[in-house]
Motif scaffolding. Structure first.
Motif, PDB file in Angstrom:
ATOM      1  N   ALA A   1       0.838  -1.205   0.000  1.00  0.00           N
ATOM      2  CA  ALA A   1       0.000   0.000   0.000  1.00  0.00           C
ATOM      3  C   ALA A   1       0.872   1.254   0.000  1.00  0.00           C
ATOM      4  CB  ALA A   1      -0.935  -0.008   1.215  1.00  0.00           C
ATOM      5  N   VAL A   2       1.904   1.242   0.818  1.00  0.00           N
ATOM      6  CA  VAL A   2       2.796   2.399   0.890  1.00  0.00           C
ATOM      7  C   VAL A   2       3.502   2.590  -0.458  1.00  0.00           C
ATOM      8  CG1 VAL A   2       4.920   3.301   1.946  1.00  0.00           C
ATOM      9  CG2 VAL A   2       3.143   2.261   3.388  1.00  0.00           C
ATOM     10  N   ARG A   3       4.027   1.511  -0.964  1.00  0.00           N
ATOM     11  CA  ARG A   3       4.766   1.588  -2.225  1.00  0.00           C
ATOM     12  C   ARG A   3       3.867   2.090  -3.361  1.00  0.00           C
ATOM     13  NH1 ARG A   3       9.516  -1.316  -4.696  1.00  0.00           N
ATOM     14  NH2 ARG A   3       9.198  -0.891  -6.890  1.00  0.00           N
ATOM     15  N   ASP A   4       2.667   1.513  -3.442  1.00  0.00           N
ATOM     16  CA  ASP A   4       1.756   1.896  -4.521  1.00  0.00           C
ATOM     17  C   ASP A   4       1.326   3.354  -4.390  1.00  0.00           C
ATOM     18  OD1 ASP A   4       2.034  -0.647  -5.442  1.00  0.00           O
ATOM     19  OD2 ASP A   4       0.075  -1.354  -4.746  1.00  0.00           O
ATOM     20  N   ALA A   5       1.051   3.789  -3.167  1.00  0.00           N
ATOM     21  CA  ALA A   5       0.602   5.171  -2.971  1.00  0.00           C
ATOM     22  C   ALA A   5       1.720   6.160  -3.334  1.00  0.00           C
ATOM     23  CB  ALA A   5       0.158   5.373  -1.518  1.00  0.00           C
ATOM     24  N   LEU A   6       2.935   5.827  -2.943  1.00  0.00           N
ATOM     25  CA  LEU A   6       4.054   6.708  -3.261  1.00  0.00           C
ATOM     26  C   LEU A   6       4.258   6.777  -4.768  1.00  0.00           C
ATOM     27  CD1 LEU A   6       6.570   5.595  -0.462  1.00  0.00           C
ATOM     28  CD2 LEU A   6       5.410   7.819  -0.623  1.00  0.00           C
ATOM     29  N   THR A   7       4.212   5.627  -5.399  1.00  0.00           N
ATOM     30  CA  THR A   7       4.382   5.586  -6.847  1.00  0.00           C
ATOM     31  C   THR A   7       3.292   6.407  -7.529  1.00  0.00           C
ATOM     32  OG1 THR A   7       5.367   3.393  -6.642  1.00  0.00           O
ATOM     33  CG2 THR A   7       4.629   4.037  -8.831  1.00  0.00           C
ATOM     34  N   ALA A   8       2.064   6.223  -7.060  1.00  0.00           N
ATOM     35  CA  ALA A   8       0.935   6.957  -7.635  1.00  0.00           C
ATOM     36  C   ALA A   8       1.102   8.460  -7.450  1.00  0.00           C
ATOM     37  CB  ALA A   8      -0.374   6.482  -6.996  1.00  0.00           C
ATOM     38  N   ALA A   9       1.794   8.844  -6.372  1.00  0.00           N
ATOM     39  CA  ALA A   9       2.019  10.272  -6.106  1.00  0.00           C
ATOM     40  C   ALA A   9       3.239  10.805  -6.857  1.00  0.00           C
ATOM     41  CB  ALA A   9       2.187  10.494  -4.599  1.00  0.00           C
ATOM     42  N   GLY A  10       3.825   9.947  -7.699  1.00  0.00           N
ATOM     43  CA  GLY A  10       4.935  10.421  -8.521  1.00  0.00           C
ATOM     44  C   GLY A  10       6.289  10.305  -7.864  1.00  0.00           C
ATOM     45  N   ILE A  11       6.347   9.642  -6.733  1.00  0.00           N
ATOM     46  CA  ILE A  11       7.632   9.445  -6.049  1.00  0.00           C
ATOM     47  C   ILE A  11       8.306   8.218  -6.648  1.00  0.00           C
ATOM     48  CG2 ILE A  11       8.763   9.189  -3.809  1.00  0.00           C
ATOM     49  CD1 ILE A  11       6.932  11.557  -3.741  1.00  0.00           C
ATOM     50  N   THR A  12       9.572   8.354  -6.992  1.00  0.00           N
ATOM     51  CA  THR A  12      10.327   7.196  -7.479  1.00  0.00           C
ATOM     52  C   THR A  12      10.817   6.383  -6.282  1.00  0.00           C
ATOM     53  OG1 THR A  12      11.085   8.506  -9.349  1.00  0.00           O
ATOM     54  CG2 THR A  12      12.305   6.476  -8.868  1.00  0.00           C
ATOM     55  N   ILE A  13      10.594   5.072  -6.363  1.00  0.00           N
ATOM     56  CA  ILE A  13      11.080   4.188  -5.286  1.00  0.00           C
ATOM     57  C   ILE A  13      12.434   3.654  -5.737  1.00  0.00           C
ATOM     58  CG2 ILE A  13      10.535   2.180  -3.860  1.00  0.00           C
ATOM     59  CD1 ILE A  13       8.430   4.402  -3.751  1.00  0.00           C
ATOM     60  N   ARG A  14      13.469   4.062  -5.038  1.00  0.00           N
ATOM     61  CA  ARG A  14      14.791   3.531  -5.388  1.00  0.00           C
ATOM     62  C   ARG A  14      15.731   3.511  -4.179  1.00  0.00           C
ATOM     63  NH1 ARG A  14      16.411   8.089  -9.500  1.00  0.00           N
ATOM     64  NH2 ARG A  14      16.829   9.828  -8.081  1.00  0.00           N
ATOM     65  N   PRO A  15      16.729   2.646  -4.262  1.00  0.00           N
ATOM     66  CA  PRO A  15      17.638   2.492  -3.117  1.00  0.00           C
ATOM     67  C   PRO A  15      18.382   3.789  -2.830  1.00  0.00           C
ATOM     68  CG  PRO A  15      18.055   0.781  -4.780  1.00  0.00           C
ATOM     69  CD  PRO A  15      17.114   1.765  -5.393  1.00  0.00           C
ATOM     70  N   PHE A  16      18.727   4.006  -1.567  1.00  0.00           N
ATOM     71  CA  PHE A  16      19.544   5.177  -1.238  1.00  0.00           C
ATOM     72  C   PHE A  16      21.001   4.943  -1.639  1.00  0.00           C
ATOM     73  CE2 PHE A  16      19.393   2.680   2.736  1.00  0.00           C
ATOM     74  CZ  PHE A  16      20.739   2.535   3.013  1.00  0.00           C
ATOM     75  N   VAL A  17      21.345   3.681  -1.877  1.00  0.00           N
ATOM     76  CA  VAL A  17      22.683   3.379  -2.371  1.00  0.00           C
ATOM     77  C   VAL A  17      22.621   3.290  -3.882  1.00  0.00           C
ATOM     78  CG1 VAL A  17      24.518   1.657  -2.443  1.00  0.00           C
ATOM     79  CG2 VAL A  17      23.344   2.144  -0.290  1.00  0.00           C
ATOM     80  N   ASN A  18      23.524   3.965  -4.542  1.00  0.00           N
ATOM     81  CA  ASN A  18      23.552   3.917  -6.006  1.00  0.00           C
ATOM     82  C   ASN A  18      24.359   2.737  -6.507  1.00  0.00           C
ATOM     83  OD1 ASN A  18      22.027   6.218  -6.373  1.00  0.00           O
ATOM     84  ND2 ASN A  18      23.836   7.533  -6.052  1.00  0.00           N
ATOM     85  N   GLY A  19      24.100   2.385  -7.739  1.00  0.00           N
ATOM     86  CA  GLY A  19      24.936   1.379  -8.401  1.00  0.00           C
ATOM     87  C   GLY A  19      24.948   0.067  -7.665  1.00  0.00           C
ATOM     88  N   ALA A  20      23.765  -0.354  -7.249  1.00  0.00           N
ATOM     89  CA  ALA A  20      23.692  -1.566  -6.436  1.00  0.00           C
ATOM     90  C   ALA A  20      23.847  -2.820  -7.259  1.00  0.00           C
ATOM     91  CB  ALA A  20      22.384  -1.586  -5.663  1.00  0.00           C
ATOM     92  N   GLY A  21      24.167  -2.683  -8.503  1.00  0.00           N
ATOM     93  CA  GLY A  21      24.414  -3.882  -9.307  1.00  0.00           C
ATOM     94  C   GLY A  21      23.268  -4.146 -10.249  1.00  0.00           C
TER      95      GLY A  21
END
Lengths: 267, 267, 267, 267
Positions: A237-257
């Motif tokens: 629910a949290v993930r879907d709502a954030l995505t729907a609000a235009g927030i990108t879900i991504r790791p705080f660490v870059n280049g995780a492989g």
């Protein structure tokens, strides 16, 4: 306000014949997995499996380090001397790193668990010991924890990156601290409400506090509990709502492989 | 005949408040340290300390991997399924490797301990599980063990380097196997006799067997026990006698980093 | 002043392959054995052996109960909730009682160990939990501990017998508390001095404090450390000096079954 | 044919934060509870709770003793020497007995768990060690296990009572041994079929074997698995079918204290 956010959860917390939570389902929700390393939970079979699944899904692996306390699940504060604590943390990071390596990746951050998490919010001796372990092992590893904690303060002074997390299902006081777990209303259970709060936080920087006023919370990551009933549903629910609000879900660490979860929409 | 030989010993086998043997003294004698990883003995403080001392003296660090059995010191054979055994071994290698890394070096080889050592001499299932762990973690790591064991056979087939060891203080049968520990004369206690036998082995390739005949023993390394009374004295006697006989004492692993012990004469 | 005194010591504190102290020698010195029950030290083989030896020599068996912390030897304070602590203590008393029963006797008293010992001096929650365990298991069992501790206060209110101990080799402040272990002079090492102090205590009720003034100490039993170098020698010195001063050495628990040690002069 | 039968199940097999099965629901079904003692599962809180519930319902408490192997849930055979095994079993019986005592009752029988259960079917050394523990602790305690096992043979020779069990949900070979767990059809999952077989067994002394022929099975007790999905439903189905067939459900141990479950119909 950030146009993106990380989602983290405690995973790999079974032991031997015993299971806890649904690791595979949560790995479809989060972008960072706090993997138990064997001191409060987790055994080598579990570490292997969770690292393999996380790597496959592009979820970043972090070491969820703890006091050595299987019987108490790491939830009892212990007066461990700093040298021992540093070495206990080193041992856990390294052991997990081996499984991450076998899975083609590596431990990318460190997050204290349970009573250790709470203690290093205020105890400089133990916080310093955790920081020391990270400095010794790999000073490129960020420490995920509570904003304005002693841990983050010492880590920052030592040149470590700190990453702040908000708790999706926890109420905040007007001062921005967590309402103690045993107070009424401390734990939020309605996925809709929780999701809405997180959208509010990510779009405005504030959430409603326990007294009704708004409080600003710093969040580079949102912690989703993985072991409660309905945990997976709430996480989605949290993930879907954030995505729907235009927030990108991504790791705080870059280049995780591998491709991170945000490139792979949850089913 | 080799003009050089490695000396190895089991180290780091205390736990918590309990000590076993004199690690620092033995590190002045051996060139390869089989460091306990926490499953039969060894805790993070001990791993840290032994790795630091070993690195300082140029002693090569190997992972002494075991069944998970603190109460039995890893000396009781256990019917562990191969997947679990692979992961248990991986966990131990990786944990120790973290401390080796902090000490500026790395785990350079793997040696099974106790009942696991004995089981993988003949049991292909468990031997295969140990080999699998090494293949997964780092196929550059040799396996130290008994010549002509199933472990060495499977390891060699898998492309791993195998390193054979002889036991300084154990009697051999005419067939080249160890006289069982509970037989009379199985364990040799006279440092002079033990040292002479090892000189004989290194210069002629044979030692006297329990029946008086000579038996050929393959040895890339000599195992010195570290936890018996007089262990350090016996170790020094062997080292000194070999050196006096013109044998170079050096690790079987090359490029171990710092100057090895053979460049640093024991006091 | 008492014409008699009990001598107690912590025994059975090895684990698996690891030993600590010389249990058999100390059993010739003391009249009460605080036997480790497996949570900070002690395994079933050790419990069996120490109970058998104690029973044979008429030494009274007490349960030396601890936090569950093998790696830390029970020396790290832990925030264990009272229900769990009560049950942990119950488990330990009962397990040891089984071995005492097999040896023809029974657990006759309870003494907290290490960090638990220190915590129950001042923490009513944990002290109450220990008392609750004794009340549930056998309200005839005395609690051996520090005079004027919260443990003794709660125990007395609950109708349990309390037994006060003095420490033979520790310096006292003028207020009658122990000089902290890390202060200079906190631990006395001269057997002669220690023995003289105990004779003074038993004949006059006071000992010299760290500032030179005299301080009154209540003692139904004297605690002799069993695991330090020279422990046995110091224990014998105290016992011999007290005997020479006309003090009878006998258990604080009556009717302990076999003839107590005071009827069997140490060799 | 017996007009009555005992129903037993493995209970108390969680650990710390981890749960396994529904102990309270199963305690409404069985008349004998094989309570884990802490070596393969079970912690002091669980022992306390299960003993209290069992005592309240009149369910007889037995010690489910195991190898010391939390990580493997006691399911891995271990080559434990007989002295250690005797003492490990003693420790477990005694610890559980303490909680039974606190609950107003006592341990009334002993049943080996997992790999130990399987080993003592054929291994005289380990079977003898288990028998020795019972002889030492209380020779009035029966041993619950497999009919015609080495354990029962040695126990009977030693004057111990033996109690034979049949497995409700397991297929039998024509020779009366269990069909190995990994063979097709080894585990029966239909509650109706399982219940009918047990009624057949109790009324005729035979059940259908894996080849279709009938095989005679000696059963003083029926073992119901408590940790499988649908375990409670299957247990109730067996109990209800037996009761409907006129079989009395009652403990194999007499005088267990409180009113047994057979006097308290399951809801």
């Amino acid at each position: 306000m950030p146009a993106s956010i990380d989602l983290n959860s405690d995973l790999g917390e079974g032991f031997g014949t015993w299971t806890l939570g649904d690791d595979e389902a949560m790995l479809e929700v989060v972008t960072s997995a706090n993997v138990a390393c064997g001191f409060h939970a987790g055994d080598p079979n579990i570490l292997r499996r969770v690292c393999a699944h996380a790597a496959k899904r592009g979820v970043v692996i972090g070491a969820q380090v703890s006091y050595r306390d299987l019987a108490g699940f790491g939830r009892r504060s212990m007066d461990v001397d700093p040298v021992t604590l540093t070495n206990d943390v080193l041992y856990q990071i390294a052991a997990l790193d081996g499984f991450a390596k076998v899975a083609g990746t590596a431990v990318r951050y460190v997050k204290p668990h349970g009573a250790l998490y709470n203690t290093v919010v205020h105890d400089a001796r133990q916080a310093g010991a955790v920081v020391e372990a990270v400095l010794l092992y790999d000073r490129g590893l960020p420490l995920l924890g509570l904003p304005q904690s002693v841990l983050h303060s010492i880590a920052a002074q030592s040149g470590l990156r700190t990453v702040s997390e908000a708790f999706a299902d926890r109420a905040y006081t007007p001062e921005g601290t967590l309402v103690p777990r045993d107070s009424p209303g401390a734990v939020l259970v309605d996925p809709r409400e929780v999701a809405d709060r997180m959208v509010q936080l990510l779009t405005t920087g504030v959430v409603g506090s326990s007294t009704g006023t708004e409080v600003a919370i710093k969040a580079d990551s949102i912690c989703l509990h993985g072991d409660t009933p309905g945990a997976v549903q709430m996480g989605r629910a949290v993930r879907d709502a954030l995505t729907a609000a235009g927030i990108t879900i991504r790791p705080f660490v870059n280049g995780a492989g591998a491709a991170p979860n945000d490139a792979q929409p949850a089913p």
